[in-house]
Motif scaffolding. Structure first.
Motif: not given
Length: 180
Positions: A43-60
């Motif tokens: 999944l590729y995306g382009h967003y103006k901001s809010g990128h830090g919301k996904l800068d975490i360990e993507l776990d179960i």
């Protein structure tokens, strides 16, 4: 399989990619016990901001809480006569798909999420440069080939038959190089 989300003026929220992740999970569930080869989900995306919301360990637990949990609401009349929304039902997609934690972990290993994608203008310039480099042409010719490539891709994308959505590199170059 690849999904692209382009929200140039929007702040990223998990809900914006939830349907794509669910689509991936549904496919994964349909093939997890078959002899079909597992595929990767991007999944590729382009967003103006809010990128830090996904800068975490993507776990179960992250997937369960942010992508697999669907809440539906219903309108009810409040005490003051105004309609309000309240939770009607909570559905857990992983349960509906009979995905164990082990399955979810395996699924996550196949998923790649990049929400820091380039802007449309940056992508277009990159493609034009690739056309110039690969077809040994000038920028005017590359613009022509680029427009032809959009037409070829549009035609391929409209086909309901997956087999007709594929094209070899040689055929693609031949199609975009036609002068008519």
């Amino acid at each position: 399989t690849i999904q692209c989300k382009y929200y140039q003026g929007t702040t990223y929220n998990h809900s914006q990619i939830k349907d794509a992740i669910i689509f991936f999970a549904e496919h994964y569930a349909s093939v997890k016990n078959s002899n079909d080869k597992k595929i990767n989900y991007k999944l590729y995306g382009h967003y103006k901001s809010g990128h830090g919301k996904l800068d975490i360990e993507l776990d179960i637990n992250f997937f369960k809480n942010n992508f697999f949990k669907k809440i539906s609401y219903k309108e009810v009349e409040g005490k003051n006569g105004k309609k309000t929304k309240e939770i009607d039902k909570t559905t857990y997609i992983d349960q509906d798909l009979s995905l164990s934690d082990e399955d979810i972990s395996d699924f996550i290993s196949l998923v790649s999420i990049d929400i820091k994608g380039k802007s449309f203008e940056e992508l277009e310039k990159h493609v034009i440069n690739q056309i110039i480099e690969n077809l040994s042409c000038n920028e005017v010719e590359a613009d022509y080939y680029y427009n032809n490539s959009l037409a070829v891709i549009r035609t391929l994308a409209k086909s309901k038959d997956i087999a007709l959505r594929k094209i070899s590199k040689a055929s693609f170059i031949n199609e975009i190089s036609k002068s008519n």
